[in-house]
Scaffold this motif. Structure first.
Motif, short mmCIF file in Angstrom:
data_model
loop_
_atom_site.label_atom_id
_atom_site.label_comp_id
_atom_site.label_asym_id
_atom_site.label_seq_id
_atom_site.Cartn_x
_atom_site.Cartn_y
_atom_site.Cartn_z
N UNK A 1 -1.43 1.62 -5.94
CA UNK A 1 -0.08 1.97 -5.48
C UNK A 1 -0.03 2.14 -3.96
N UNK A 2 -1.14 1.93 -3.28
CA UNK A 2 -1.21 2.16 -1.85
C UNK A 2 -0.33 1.20 -1.06
N UNK A 3 -0.29 -0.05 -1.45
CA UNK A 3 0.51 -1.06 -0.76
C UNK A 3 1.60 -1.57 -1.70
N UNK A 4 2.83 -1.61 -1.21
CA UNK A 4 3.93 -2.07 -2.03
C UNK A 4 3.86 -3.57 -2.25
N UNK A 5 3.59 -4.31 -1.19
CA UNK A 5 3.46 -5.77 -1.29
C UNK A 5 2.22 -6.20 -0.55
N UNK A 6 1.44 -7.05 -1.18
CA UNK A 6 0.23 -7.57 -0.55
C UNK A 6 0.41 -9.04 -0.23
N UNK A 7 -0.13 -9.46 0.90
CA UNK A 7 -0.09 -10.88 1.21
C UNK A 7 -1.09 -11.60 0.30
N UNK A 8 -0.96 -12.89 0.23
CA UNK A 8 -1.85 -13.66 -0.64
C UNK A 8 -3.28 -13.68 -0.12
N UNK A 9 -3.48 -13.37 1.14
CA UNK A 9 -4.82 -13.38 1.71
C UNK A 9 -5.50 -12.02 1.68
N UNK A 10 -4.82 -11.01 1.18
CA UNK A 10 -5.36 -9.65 1.15
C UNK A 10 -5.71 -9.27 -0.28
N UNK A 11 -6.88 -8.70 -0.46
CA UNK A 11 -7.31 -8.28 -1.79
C UNK A 11 -8.20 -7.05 -1.66
N UNK B 1 -15.74 -1.83 -6.94
CA UNK B 1 -16.86 -1.98 -7.87
C UNK B 1 -16.91 -3.36 -8.50
N UNK B 2 -16.65 -4.38 -7.68
CA UNK B 2 -16.79 -5.76 -8.10
C UNK B 2 -15.58 -6.34 -8.82
N UNK B 3 -14.50 -5.58 -8.95
CA UNK B 3 -13.30 -6.08 -9.64
C UNK B 3 -12.07 -5.85 -8.78
N UNK B 4 -11.20 -6.86 -8.73
CA UNK B 4 -9.99 -6.78 -7.92
C UNK B 4 -9.06 -5.69 -8.46
N UNK B 5 -8.43 -4.96 -7.54
CA UNK B 5 -7.45 -3.93 -7.89
C UNK B 5 -6.09 -4.61 -8.00
N UNK B 6 -5.43 -4.45 -9.14
CA UNK B 6 -4.11 -5.04 -9.35
C UNK B 6 -3.04 -4.12 -8.77
N UNK B 7 -2.18 -4.65 -7.89
CA UNK B 7 -1.11 -3.81 -7.31
C UNK B 7 -0.14 -3.32 -8.38
#
Length: 153
Positions: A94-104, A108-114
């Protein structure tokens, strides 16, 4: 060299080579956070819990022990409003409302889903903002032409 000496003094790495090895798996850009030297509480539990969820990092002793019915306890613990207080994965989601496509963000080895917390609201209300001058509704605000004229002066 001064910054490097500070990093080596306060990090778990003893040489520049050891420190630079930590960035080999990142590629040409990014940020890596290394957590070490954790404190223990009186029961011998570290301040961060890495074991409860292998995909998350939690604050160990901040999870509320609710004395209610098991069904309510489970619902409360699973709701995002409660989980963001002790779960780093939920907080990052919940930290970022919108993420750019180049930001992830990878934890612990797994992407955080916005996650947009607005989706969790039960009663949604949209309020149209109307600017006011000096907090007075009846005061006359400058129109666009007047602002342009002031800026030209």
């Amino acid at each position: 060299m001064e910054n490097l000496s500070l990093l080596l003094r306060w990090s778990p790495y003893s040489s520049e080579t050891d420190l630079l090895k930590q960035f080999d798996n990142m590629g040409s850009h990014g940020t890596k956070v290394i957590v070490y030297n954790l404190w223990f509480n009186d029961e011998g539990i570290t301040e961060l819990d890495f074991d409860t969820d292998p995909k998350d990092i939690r604050i160990a002793w901040d999870i509320k022990k609710l004395g209610t019915k098991p069904a309510w306890k489970r619902i409360q613990e699973e709701h995002i409003v409660e989980r963001f207080r002790y779960s780093l994965r939920v907080y990052l989601s919940i930290l970022y409302l919108r993420l750019s496509t180049t930001f992830q963000i990878i934890l612990r080895g797994e992407a955080v889903k916005p996650h947009s917390i607005a989706d969790d609201l039960k009663l949604v209300q949209f309020v149209k903002y109307s600017p006011q001058c000096s907090g007075d509704v009846e005061a006359m605000c400058l129109n666009t032409q007047q602002r342009k004229e002031i800026l030209m002066i």
